[in-house]
Structure formats: C-alpha cells, structure tokens
Design a protein around this motif. Structure first.
Motif, PDB file in Angstrom:
ATOM      1  N   PHE A 292       0.830  -1.044  -0.021  1.00  0.00           N
ATOM      2  CA  PHE A 292       0.113   0.008  -0.029  1.00  0.00           C
ATOM      3  C   PHE A 292       0.942   1.449   0.007  1.00  0.00           C
ATOM      4  O   PHE A 292       0.270   2.356   0.026  1.00  0.00           O
ATOM      5  N   ALA A 293       2.238   1.079  -0.117  1.00  0.00           N
ATOM      6  CA  ALA A 293       2.905   2.134   0.095  1.00  0.00           C
ATOM      7  C   ALA A 293       3.078   3.123  -1.258  1.00  0.00           C
ATOM      8  O   ALA A 293       3.754   4.145  -1.276  1.00  0.00           O
ATOM      9  N   GLY A 294       2.693   2.339  -2.455  1.00  0.00           N
ATOM     10  CA  GLY A 294       2.762   2.874  -3.665  1.00  0.00           C
ATOM     11  C   GLY A 294       4.478   2.745  -4.159  1.00  0.00           C
ATOM     12  O   GLY A 294       5.240   2.243  -3.492  1.00  0.00           O
ATOM     13  N   THR A 295       4.652   3.399  -5.410  1.00  0.00           N
ATOM     14  CA  THR A 295       5.846   3.219  -6.070  1.00  0.00           C
ATOM     15  C   THR A 295       6.889   4.277  -4.916  1.00  0.00           C
ATOM     16  O   THR A 295       6.403   5.500  -4.943  1.00  0.00           O
ATOM     17  N   PHE A 296       8.056   3.689  -5.031  1.00  0.00           N
ATOM     18  CA  PHE A 296       9.026   4.532  -4.567  1.00  0.00           C
ATOM     19  C   PHE A 296       9.458   5.891  -5.241  1.00  0.00           C
ATOM     20  O   PHE A 296       9.666   5.655  -6.629  1.00  0.00           O
ATOM     21  N   PRO A 297       9.220   6.920  -4.549  1.00  0.00           N
ATOM     22  CA  PRO A 297       9.505   8.170  -5.549  1.00  0.00           C
ATOM     23  C   PRO A 297      11.162   8.317  -5.624  1.00  0.00           C
ATOM     24  O   PRO A 297      11.611   9.283  -5.266  1.00  0.00           O
ATOM     25  N   ALA A 298      11.513   7.603  -6.940  1.00  0.00           N
ATOM     26  CA  ALA A 298      13.009   7.636  -7.245  1.00  0.00           C
ATOM     27  C   ALA A 298      13.611   9.081  -7.529  1.00  0.00           C
ATOM     28  O   ALA A 298      14.419   9.484  -7.096  1.00  0.00           O
ATOM     29  N   GLU A 299      12.440   9.672  -8.107  1.00  0.00           N
ATOM     30  CA  GLU A 299      13.074  11.276  -8.233  1.00  0.00           C
ATOM     31  C   GLU A 299      13.205  12.135  -7.250  1.00  0.00           C
ATOM     32  O   GLU A 299      14.203  13.086  -7.207  1.00  0.00           O
ATOM     33  N   ALA A 300      12.666  11.619  -6.200  1.00  0.00           N
ATOM     34  CA  ALA A 300      13.211  12.503  -4.851  1.00  0.00           C
ATOM     35  C   ALA A 300      14.542  12.394  -4.308  1.00  0.00           C
ATOM     36  O   ALA A 300      15.153  13.288  -3.484  1.00  0.00           O
ATOM     37  N   LEU A 301      15.241  11.356  -4.806  1.00  0.00           N
ATOM     38  CA  LEU A 301      16.539  11.132  -4.430  1.00  0.00           C
ATOM     39  C   LEU A 301      17.518  12.271  -5.101  1.00  0.00           C
ATOM     40  O   LEU A 301      18.600  12.463  -4.597  1.00  0.00           O
ATOM     41  N   GLY A 302      17.243  12.909  -6.162  1.00  0.00           N
ATOM     42  CA  GLY A 302      17.796  13.978  -6.816  1.00  0.00           C
ATOM     43  C   GLY A 302      17.755  15.197  -5.951  1.00  0.00           C
ATOM     44  O   GLY A 302      18.579  16.199  -6.080  1.00  0.00           O
TER      45      GLY A 302
END
Length: 312
Positions: A202-212
């Motif tokens: 239920f967490a959804g897709t990890f927001p990889a763009e946030a790592l930028g």
C-alpha cells in the motif's frame, strides 16, 4: 554518568528527527517509505556491528522482542510520521514528549506508588493543558492544513506517546533479562521491519525522483544511521542502567529543542501561545517527577528503576 550522558545525546538527536522527517515529507516521500528506509538502514548498520543472531536465554523472551518491534518501531514511528503530515513538527514534538507520564502510569498499574501523588496529578494536568495549547496554536504552522487536519495530527501524536511508553517498559524488561544492547536492538529492528512488510503493497511506487533532491539522502542517512541504529542502542543502554521511568525524563527537553529546530529550519512560527504551551508541558512533566522533601532523586516511583535480577 555514562548512561545519563547517552540519554542526553539521544534526546538531542531525536529532537531534530521531527524536522528531518518534515523535510523528507516535503520532498515527496511518503510516511511509510521514510519509515522502511530509515529502519532498513539502521538494521543494516547494526548487522555489520553484530552479524550473529541473538540467542534467547528463554524462549518466552521472544515475545518481548516482538512486542518491542511492533510498538517502538512499526507503530510509534508510523504514527509519528503520519502525524507530521497533518500538523507541525513543534506540535508533534511537544505531544510525544508526554510519554514519561504514561511510563509512570504503567508503573502505577504495576503496583508502584508515586513519590508525590499530588504533584504527579497536577503535573499531568498541566502537561495535558500544554499539549492542548500547542496543538490548537499550531493550526497555522508551515506544512499544516485545516484545523481538522491539525486535530488529527495531534491525536496521532498523542497515541504515539502512549505507544512509546509501552515500548520503554518492554525495553526495560528486555534489559532485566541481561541481553547485550546492540544485539537486542538489532532484533527489535528486525521485528519492526517484519511488522511493516504487510503494509508495503500500500506504500505505492518509491519516488525515485526525490533522491535527486540534495536534502533527501543526507536526511535519510541521518534518520537511519544516527537517529535509529546509534540512538536506539544508546537509549536502550540508558534504559538498561537507569530504568524506563528515569531515562524517559530526558524527553522533557524535546518540546523546547524541537520547537527551536522547527523555527530555524522549517520556519514554523513560535507564537506566544505555542511558547506558552511548550513551557506548560515542560513544567507539567517536571512537576510530575517531583519528590517529597529533599530525598535524593532516583525515580518518580521510588524503586521502579532498579534492575531486578529475576529472569523472565
């Protein structure tokens, strides 16, 4: 003195975790992803320090570790993180700081009488009044929505405070059983991660763009390595040597430290009602811990903090 110093160090770090979590939430990470990454990093660090599995002296002790992982890792921090999406870091910090009162109430339920029942009752009332004032005055803080959202956030923080008191009591019982601090903390983290696992779909897709975002990785490392792996170990060490009630009194410092950090980093307002509420909360916490006369201070409930030799 070492245990007291480590308890103080832990609180100095933990007081700023509310701010770090707020920064990550503003960067687009969800409460659950912050929680999972934080404790996965912490577990990895502790596994490097204590690679071997902790052997239980008594099979029944496994239930204590599971309960500690559920309360102190999965439940408390999920409640705290979600609360921070609804209200200010100042409000959450002040409300979560009331957990020593609930530690004392747990001690009372276990048959320990307050050294000064009147002071405890008055202090409890003052602290509750303080968090109510902070909560209602934080409605216009940064990252805060409507008055209803603010109320939800304060309610979640209050429940988190109750849960942390249960965790501190469980850690005290684990310490009484004689387990080494780092290995015990690693086992607690493992249980916490296990209890988080069912919620991951239920967490959804990890927001990889946030790592930028240049603020994300440093704050995740701060929460995972210092605030979790290191500080859980130092906190559990302090509980082992001082007891749950005495160690929890260091939480008195959280409202003021979190409020100051929130104002400096997040720009949250420090209005007179908020400052007054924080002061009232701290005064209530201190008063609830007062002893009659001039007896040497040990703990609010007399001998509660002395480690017992019985095994579980």
């Amino acid at each position: 003195m070492k245990a007291h110093a480590l308890a103080l160090f832990t609180i100095l770090v933990w007081s700023t975790t509310f701010v770090a979590t707020k920064v990550l939430l503003a960067a687009g990470l969800t409460s659950l992803w912050i929680l999972v990454i934080r404790f996965a990093l912490g577990f990895a660090a502790l596994s490097c320090l204590r690679p071997h599995r902790l052997r239980l002296a008594n099979p029944r002790d496994g239930r204590l570790f599971a309960a500690a992982g559920f309360t102190g890792v999965a439940c408390y921090f999920l409640l705290e993180n979600v609360a921070l999406t609804f209200t200010s870091a100042t409000a959450v910090g002040a409300i979560c700081a009331t957990s020593p009162l609930f530690c004392a109430l747990i001690a009372l339920a276990r048959g320990q009488r307050p050294a000064s029942p009147a002071s405890f009752a008055i202090g409890f009332a003052l602290a509750m009044g303080g968090i109510l004032l902070v909560g209602t005055a934080s409605g216009g803080s940064a990252f805060t929505g409507s008055a209803a959202d603010n109320l939800i956030g304060c309610g979640l923080a209050f429940i988190a405070s109750l849960v942390w008191a249960v965790y501190s009591t469980l850690v005290s019982r684990i310490a009484e059983a004689g387990y080494e601090t780092l290995a015990a903390t690693k086992r607690i983290f493992a249980w916490g991660l296990l209890f988080m696992a069912p919620a991951l779909p239920f967490a959804g897709t990890f927001p990889a763009e946030a790592l930028g975002n240049p603020l994300v990785v440093p704050n995740l490392l701060f929460l995972g390595l210092l605030a979790s792996a290191a500080c859980f170990a130092t906190w559990n060490f302090a509980v082992k040597h001082l007891g749950a009630v005495v160690t929890s009194t260091y939480i008195y410092l959280v409202p003021a430290l979190t409020g100051a950090a929130s104002a400096l980093v997040l720009g949250e307002p420090m209005t007179p009602p908020i400052v007054g509420g924080v002061a009232l909360t701290i005064a209530g916490l201190v008063l609830s811990n007062r002893r009659k006369g001039r007896t040497r201070h040990r703990a609010p409930f007399g001998r509660f903090n002395r480690l017992r030799s019985r095994r579980l």
